[in-house]
Write a protein that holds these residues in place. Structure first.
Motif, PDB file in Angstrom:
ATOM      1  N   HIS A  60       0.795  -1.262  -0.068  1.00  0.00           N
ATOM      2  CA  HIS A  60      -0.210  -0.030   0.046  1.00  0.00           C
ATOM      3  C   HIS A  60       1.067   1.302   0.198  1.00  0.00           C
ATOM      4  O   HIS A  60       0.654   2.260  -0.769  1.00  0.00           O
ATOM      5  N   ARG A  64       1.478   4.237  -2.857  1.00  0.00           N
ATOM      6  CA  ARG A  64       1.359   5.786  -2.370  1.00  0.00           C
ATOM      7  C   ARG A  64       2.656   6.529  -3.103  1.00  0.00           C
ATOM      8  O   ARG A  64       2.355   7.596  -3.500  1.00  0.00           O
ATOM      9  N   ARG A  67       2.096   7.053  -6.713  1.00  0.00           N
ATOM     10  CA  ARG A  67       1.355   7.799  -7.103  1.00  0.00           C
ATOM     11  C   ARG A  67       1.704   9.138  -7.162  1.00  0.00           C
ATOM     12  O   ARG A  67       0.979  10.080  -7.658  1.00  0.00           O
ATOM     13  N   TYR A 209       5.427   0.804 -12.351  1.00  0.00           N
ATOM     14  CA  TYR A 209       4.054   1.530 -12.084  1.00  0.00           C
ATOM     15  C   TYR A 209       3.637   2.344 -13.356  1.00  0.00           C
ATOM     16  O   TYR A 209       2.595   2.581 -14.183  1.00  0.00           O
ATOM     17  N   ARG A 217      -4.880   2.197 -13.463  1.00  0.00           N
ATOM     18  CA  ARG A 217      -3.960   2.127 -12.315  1.00  0.00           C
ATOM     19  C   ARG A 217      -4.436   1.633 -11.035  1.00  0.00           C
ATOM     20  O   ARG A 217      -3.934   0.688 -10.304  1.00  0.00           O
ATOM     21  N   ARG A 218      -5.610   2.104 -10.784  1.00  0.00           N
ATOM     22  CA  ARG A 218      -6.326   1.678  -9.512  1.00  0.00           C
ATOM     23  C   ARG A 218      -6.875   0.484  -9.663  1.00  0.00           C
ATOM     24  O   ARG A 218      -6.403  -0.456  -8.643  1.00  0.00           O
ATOM     25  N   GLN A 219      -7.342  -0.116 -10.662  1.00  0.00           N
ATOM     26  CA  GLN A 219      -7.610  -1.561 -10.958  1.00  0.00           C
ATOM     27  C   GLN A 219      -6.268  -2.199 -10.718  1.00  0.00           C
ATOM     28  O   GLN A 219      -6.222  -3.567 -10.250  1.00  0.00           O
ATOM     29  N   GLU A 221      -3.592  -1.793  -9.105  1.00  0.00           N
ATOM     30  CA  GLU A 221      -3.296  -1.912  -7.598  1.00  0.00           C
ATOM     31  C   GLU A 221      -4.045  -2.985  -6.869  1.00  0.00           C
ATOM     32  O   GLU A 221      -3.828  -3.868  -6.158  1.00  0.00           O
ATOM     33  N   HIS A 222      -5.499  -3.048  -7.342  1.00  0.00           N
ATOM     34  CA  HIS A 222      -6.472  -4.026  -6.812  1.00  0.00           C
ATOM     35  C   HIS A 222      -5.918  -5.320  -7.164  1.00  0.00           C
ATOM     36  O   HIS A 222      -6.175  -6.301  -6.273  1.00  0.00           O
TER      37      HIS A 222
END
Lengths: 383, 373, 609
Positions: A60, A64, A67, A209, A217-219, A221-222
């Motif tokens: 996590h 960050r 990002r 990344y 990108r969010r996906q 990470e998930h």
């Protein structure tokens, strides 16, 4: 990488998750779960869970960091954010560390294979072949590597899962499946620390990344979290089966417990008797994936540090990294040295990196908001 | 273009390396001597033991592939090389010196242990076996009081090679009264685990084949005793490896067969005294009964009687093991898992084991009655 | 002997202008106009001829040839120059444009294409009362004689109202087009460069005196092979029509399957000499326009003298032309190509080749065939799986044999190892040479049976396989297990419905064998990884070759090694990025207004599900 005319293919969320996951399983899987059991006995189960939770947290934090300047690798935005000396130091450390990981994984697997399958083959040949194949996998660039991993992980996952079901027949002492009812903190922490070799390597995200498509990108990470959960789940199953087959007293004496477990798995009536050994051989794919992902990361980090651009320089850095990996592997004389390197250096340094970098980057970024803003707006995605 | 060039060159270089360095592990199977069985026996030289490596002869191998099982029965199917020395590698080297091909251990099926082998050599040999990487830890281990050469040379009409005979036998659970088969890795695990001793099935040659109905008990590496067939059956029931056990009940003039079931061991520590309780749940088939018809009461009675008899023989066996101070059922091991602190408290489990308070609960259910009402 | 020796001494410009390479003017009405440029050129040529004659030892035949060529050239030049005479407005007519004079056209035709015997040039008069000179020319053999004789010539010669034509010769072609000739397809052209190509393609050209435009009458009638059943891609239940060599038939076969107006055929001509018609077929509103553009752009880059086979275009259509793997699917099946077009691919039809190309093709496309879609999904899935197994058996069986019998025998059950060892007792070669020997035998048999006449090839195949197989085992050169293995290999690799997909595997097979020789199972896995990495790195028209496995595309996985029931294949393949992704609307479960019918519909669904 900032060369805008040189469009690089971008990868999808699933591909990102596959690459990151491929980047951390291979090194620790062979020792698993020896270190945890040696340190904590039957409480090793908690070590694995703890490692999983810690990895989740660190992952996590890593995201960050990513990002902050999503379109640039840490290697290239680091010097601009931290100032040159520190930035380059971090970049060089990243390179050296990845190099060590690649060497360690390649040579470790070569020892395993040489031990079981190819006793008369020199280790450098096994290692060299592995590295050359990994090099070829990384040669085609990010998208090709990601596709190769996607396509090759499916059969390995399927077969490993199948073998997982088969190994259940080996369980001798169902009593050992139950988690121990007591809890001793220190051995568990120690075991968790040593066993963390399993999860070392996902710092690859700092380089990977920016290559994910912006909207995914969010996906991504998930999916990576899901990948971690799946790996932790598989490892728990492996732990249970290995533990209840071998018992807590014999397990620490095994050099590569899971390999031993798979080796005693015999499939009567099938035309390959030692089915488990076939799966060990198939793990070549996992290790080659690990090494190729490392080589890929190395090439990009080196390019970022030396300000190189273009396919040729990517392939040049790849070739150089691969040469170093092979050379490094030749220098390691036996499996014990690999153990020592892994336990004494790689775990500590890796965990250090995974904790220090996020805190450092996030802190600096909060103080230098304007600089971050500049970097974010200035840099275009690398694709 | 550059890509093709470099990759091509790398592959050519790799190919050349492979070609120039020779064959490494490439050795066709017919140019290896496939050791299928291995025997460990004491040697008449002091400070040494001898190892027998048995491999099939080429003629037996080719006869085996062409499918004619009767062909070549007059000729020898296997050959043995014997090496002696203080440890496994020296015995191996001596044996290797006697054959023209590579002694290949990857297909080992059987390890025979002479009951007369001294504990020191047993330990040394098994330490060696544990580290041989090419040897999968799956061969079966048996013990034999007869000289090994005699046992290994004995042929059975059912299988050409003794190794295959035993691997067929032990791989099939229902082919035996009790599944006594023990694999090498299981021996290694038991040897490494405190609070449990090893047991090995005992094979003795018969006119046509082998007799395997008893187990030999070891205290660590020391051979202690061989159980009688009845004791071995009780052992099988206690260890939940019984499949075709049978019992005759004279009172009812009836017999029960196919006695099989589960066995759970629990341990407790009460005032410094270890209690071990075996809870055994068995099912069985009614084999024969004096009367043509049976009543519910009779069945209940038979169940009770059988339970009592089995419990008695199990308890009797446990007492034998306590007398001999061997713990093949792993009472100490269970204690160490269920009550680790208590177990750690005992410095030497073998001093404690004879004092364990044993209890056996057996319940036999007759669940199959046969055809005749 | 040397006829020009004398000429050399008597060479005079005026003499030669008359007697030299000139042929007598057959039309004879007008003297040849002043031709400064032409005369100058002729002089130069003559000087060159003189010079040549001075050179001793010159091949006479060569010089004769040169002179003949020169004469022909000068005639052509004259024909052009005739037409270059200034018009009424003083501007010269461009060379490429038809002048309107039948005589000039005749000259030009006669002196250019007319020299070959298959071009017929026929001068005649339109009408009887006020005849107008006209000229018909066509390629003998590529045209329908009946159409020319009865539907054109006969009608024109008997045409009554030639006054109308004479009134305004400029629109004569229009009148003839509208009310005289009875040929369905007729167009109008002005340029020589176009009409000559038309002429060679089997069209008939009609020149009318005074009319600057030429009627191109479609009288094409090729000697064409009948539409036959596909021979290289047979199907059990599907349609049995294969393309033939004629592009029109190819288009017809597709058009018959897709009558919607969205189907487009765009023509380009490829080949300087051959001028081969290449048709790009796609569906507007479905096919990604970028894809169509890319195909056109790539075809435009093809610089070739003669395009004989459609496969010649493969190089231009592949992003990685040096890869072993085919990246363009070629098929002679009309149904397959039209299915591809409907899915959103672009098909490329090439005149004179009965194999149409479809791009972009993924790896999986080479394992799909008509039967997969004419049978239920169970059967289709089974067949696809069999193909996958065939591929693995074909590629991996000999390497596995090498690995298991010489590097990693510990993986096999003991009894099997004994069987293998037993079959190898007495064989002098290591397994890898067994593989090599058998492979050579099989490949020779295969090649020989393709080249031999059909009757012989079957005999050779069976006799060769049986006799050689048993003899080789008897002679203890290879083991009998090897015979089984190599037979399965030979068969396994050809389970791909597309022939060209077998070739890469036949080559890569050796790569895997070599790897297994050195490293056993480990080597095989490494080799497979290399192959996989290569496949993953291939891309054509931006479509990853390994799609839907890498990148994983769930939608497309439904039609990969398993074919899901038709109802679940509602979307076109994702990798084609079609404009309109839906190709089928799922059955509606909504009740119908009429309850009885609704009942029927429900029952239908119940039966289906």
């Amino acid at each position: 990488m900032a060369n805008l005319t040189d469009r690089l293919p971008r990868i999808s969320a699933v591909q990102f998750a596959t690459m990151v996951t491929a980047g951390y399983v291979a090194l620790g899987v062979f020792y698993f779960p020896r270190e945890a059991v040696t340190a904590a006995g039957r409480e090793g189960l908690w070590c694995i869970l703890l490692d999983g939770v810690v990895s989740f947290g660190l992952m996590h934090l890593m995201f960050r960091v990513n990002r902050i300047v999503p379109n640039e690798t840490l290697g290239s935005f680091g010097p601009k954010l931290f100032g040159k000396p520190l930035g380059y130091l971090i970049a060089v450390f990243t390179i050296a560390y990845h190099m060590m990981l690649a060497v360690s994984a390649a040579v470790l697997f070569s020892f395993v294979l040489g031990n079981i399958f190819l006793p008369n083959t020199p280790i450098w040949a096994i290692d060299g072949a592995l590295t050359v194949v990994s090099l070829y996998m990384a040669w085609g660039g990010t998208a090709a590597l990601a596709r190769t991993l996607e396509a090759s992980y499916t059969p390995v996952a399927f077969l490993t899962l199948l073998t997982g079901f088969l190994t259940v027949t080996l369980i001798r002492h169902p009593l050992l499946l139950l988690p121990p009812d007591h809890f001793t903190v220190l051995p568990i922490l120690k075991g968790a620390f040593r066993e963390y070799i399993m999860f070392i390597g996902f710092q690859l995200t700092v380089t990977l990344y920016p290559f994910v498509r912006n909207e995914q990108r969010r996906q991504a990470e998930h999916y990576t979290y899901i990948g971690l959960a799946v790996i932790v789940g598989i490892m728990l199953i492996c732990y249970e089966v290995t533990m209840s087959t071998f018992g807590p007293d014999f397990l620490p004496s095994l050099r590569w417990p899971i390999v031993s477990l798979l080796r005693i798995l015999a499939l009567k009536g099938f035309f390959i008797d030692k089915f488990g050994m076939l799966v060990v051989a198939l793990w070549t794919i996992v290790v080659a994936a690990f090494v190729s992902v490392r080589l890929w990361g190395l090439a990009h980090d080196i390019a970022a540090v030396l300000h190189l651009d273009g396919t040729k320089s990517y392939q040049g850095s790849l070739l150089a990294s691969a040469t170093i990996v092979v050379t490094g592997a030749i220098l390691i004389p036996n499996a014990k040295i690999t153990d020592l390197i892994n336990e004494n250096y790689l775990v500590g340094l890796g965990l250090g990196y995974l904790t220090v970098i996020p805190f450092l980057t996030i802190t600096v970024a909060t103080f230098r908001k304007q600089r971050v803003q500049e970097l974010r707006t200035k840099e275009e995605p690398p694709g | 273009m550059m890509k093709v060039d470099v990759v091509g060159r790398v592959f050519v270089a790799l190919g050349l390396l492979v070609v120039l360095t020779g064959c490494w592990d490439n050795r066709p199977i017919n140019s290896r001597d496939m050791v299928l069985a291995m025997g460990l026996a004491p040697d008449h030289h002091p400070g040494a033991f001898s190892t027998v490596f048995q491999a099939p002869t080429p003629s037996a191998v080719s006869a085996g592939s062409s499918g004619s099982s009767s062909g070549g029965s007059s000729k020898k199917d296997t050959f043995d090389v014997v090496g002696s020395g203080p440890d496994l590698s020296e015995t191996f080297n001596e044996a290797q010196a006697q054959v023209s091909k590579d002694l290949y251990l990857g297909q080992m099926q059987l390890i025979v242990l002479s009951t007369r082998l001294q504990p020191m050599y047993f330990k040394r040999a098994f330490d060696g076996l544990g580290r041989i990487a090419t040897l999968a830890k799956t061969p079966f281990v048996i013990a034999s009081p007869t000289p090994l050469i005699k046992l290994l040379h004995h042929t059975s009409p059912q299988d050409r090679f003794p190794s295959l005979y035993f691997s067929t036998l032990f791989s099939c659970h229902t082919c035996q009264t009790d599944a006594f088969g023990v694999r090498l890795w299981q021996v290694l695990v038991r040897l490494a685990t405190p609070g449990v001793d090893i047991f090995l099935p005992v094979a003795t040659p018969l006119k046509d084949g082998y007799l395997v109905d008893s187990v030999a008990l070891y205290r660590h590496f020391q051979y202690v005793t061989t159980l009688t067939p009845r004791q071995s059956m009780a052992f099988g029931i206690l260890d939940a490896i019984s499949h075709k056990g049978s019992i005759f009940l004279p009172h009812y003039n009836a017999s029960l067969r196919a006695i099989a079931g589960s066995s759970a061991l629990t341990t407790h520590l009460r005032h410094g005294q270890v209690d071990a309780t075996f809870t055994i749940k068995l099912t069985s088939t009614l084999e024969g009964i004096g009367s043509v018809t049976e009543t519910a009461a009779q069945i209940a009675g038979m169940s009770d009687r059988a339970s009592a008899t089995i419990a008695a023989s199990c308890l009797n066996l446990l007492q034998v093991t306590q007398k001999d101070d061997v713990d093949p059922l792993g009472v100490g091991r269970t204690l160490s898992w269920q009550n680790p602190r208590a177990f750690d408290h005992f410095r030497h489990w073998h001093q404690e084991y004879p004092h364990v308070h044993m209890r056996v609960h057996v319940s036999v259910t007759i669940n199959k009655m046969g055809d005749v009402k | 002997m040397w006829p020009f020796h004398r000429k050399k001494s008597t060479l005079r410009p005026d003499y030669d202008a008359h007697r030299g390479p000139e042929i007598p003017d057959q039309l004879g009405d007008t003297p040849p106009p002043v031709r400064d440029d032409a005369a100058k050129l002729m002089d130069n040529l003559r000087t060159a001829q003189n010079l040549l004659e001075d050179v001793s030892g010159v091949d006479i035949a060569l010089v004769e040839d040169l002179i003949t060529e020169t004469k022909t050239f000068s005639k052509r030049l004259e024909a052009f120059v005739d037409e270059l005479q200034p018009q009424a407005n003083g501007l010269p007519i461009p060379l490429d444009v038809v002048s309107g004079s039948v005589e000039a056209a005749y000259d030009r035709l006669k002196n250019t294409v007319g020299q070959s015997p298959d071009i017929i040039i026929r001068r005649f008069l339109i009408g009887r009362h006020h005849p107008i000179p006209a000229l018909l020319t066509f390629e003998d053999g590529l045209t329908d004689n009946q159409m020319i004789d009865q539907d054109t010539l006969y009608l024109l010669q008997r045409y009554q109202s030639t006054d109308d034509l004479a009134k305004d010769p400029k629109v004569a072609h229009q009148i003839i087009h509208d009310s005289v000739t009875s040929i369905g397809h007729a167009t109008v052209e002005k340029q020589w460069s176009k009409i000559l190509v038309d002429l060679m393609g089997g069209n008939t050209l009609l020149f009318i005196d005074g009319c600057p435009e030429v009627l191109v009458l479609d009288t094409v009638k090729y000697p064409a092979r009948a539409i036959s059943a596909p021979t290289t891609e047979r199907a059990v239940k599907g349609p049995q029509e294969a393309f033939n060599e004629v592009i029109l038939t190819q288009m017809n076969l597709i058009r018959r399957r897709m009558k919607g107006p969205a189907l487009h055929f765009d023509t380009v001509n490829v080949g300087e000499l051959s001028q081969t018609a290449v048709v790009i077929a796609h569906v507007e509103g479905v096919t990604n326009p970028e894809l169509v553009m890319a195909v056109k752009r790539r075809l435009a880059t093809v610089q070739i003298a003669n395009l004989e086979y459609s496969h010649t275009l493969n190089r231009a259509l592949s992003t990685h032309p040096n890869s072993l793997f085919p990246q363009v699917r070629s098929s002679e099946r009309a149904d397959l190509i039209s299915r591809d077009i409907a899915q959103g691919k672009v098909a490329i039809l090439v005149d004179n080749t009965p194999y149409a190309l479809a791009v972009p093709a993924t790896f999986m496309d080479f394992y799909q065939t008509t039967d997969d879609y004419t049978s239920g999904f169970w059967e289709a899935g089974l067949e696809r799986m069999v193909r996958l197994i065939g591929l693995f058996v074909g590629l991996l069986l000999p390497p596995l044999y090498v690995a298991f019998s010489s590097v990693d025998p510990e993986l096999l059950p003991t009894k099997l190892v004994i069987t293998i060892a037993g079959s190898r007792v007495g064989i002098p070669f290591p397994p890898i040479f067994e593989v090599l020997i058998m492979w050579i035998i099989i490949e020779i048999l295969r090649e020989a049976s393709i080249r031999l006449p059909k009757g012989l090839s079957t005999t050779l195949g069976t006799v060769g396989a049986i006799v050689v197989g048993t003899a080789v085992v008897k002679a203890a050169i290879v083991s009998d297990i090897m015979i089984v293995i190599i037979t399965l290999t030979a068969l396994g690799l050809f389970t791909s419905p597309v022939y060209e997909m077998a070739t890469p595997w036949r080559i890569l097979f050796w790569f895997v064998v070599a790897a297994s020789y050195a490293f056993g199972i480990y080597g095989i896995i490494l080799a497979m990884l290399v192959i996989l990495a290569h496949l993953a790195s291939l891309e054509n028209f931006g479509v990853p070759y390994l799609s839907p496995f890498g990148p994983i595309r769930l939608r497309d996985l439904k039609d990969s090694w398993l074919r899901f029931p038709g109802a679940s294949l509602n979307k076109r393949p994702a990798y084609l990025r079609t404009v309109h992704p839906t190709q089928r609307v799922p059955h509606s479960d909504l009740p119908m207004p009429n309850p009885q019918l609704y009942q029927t519909q429900q029952e239908r669904f119940d039966d289906e599900s």
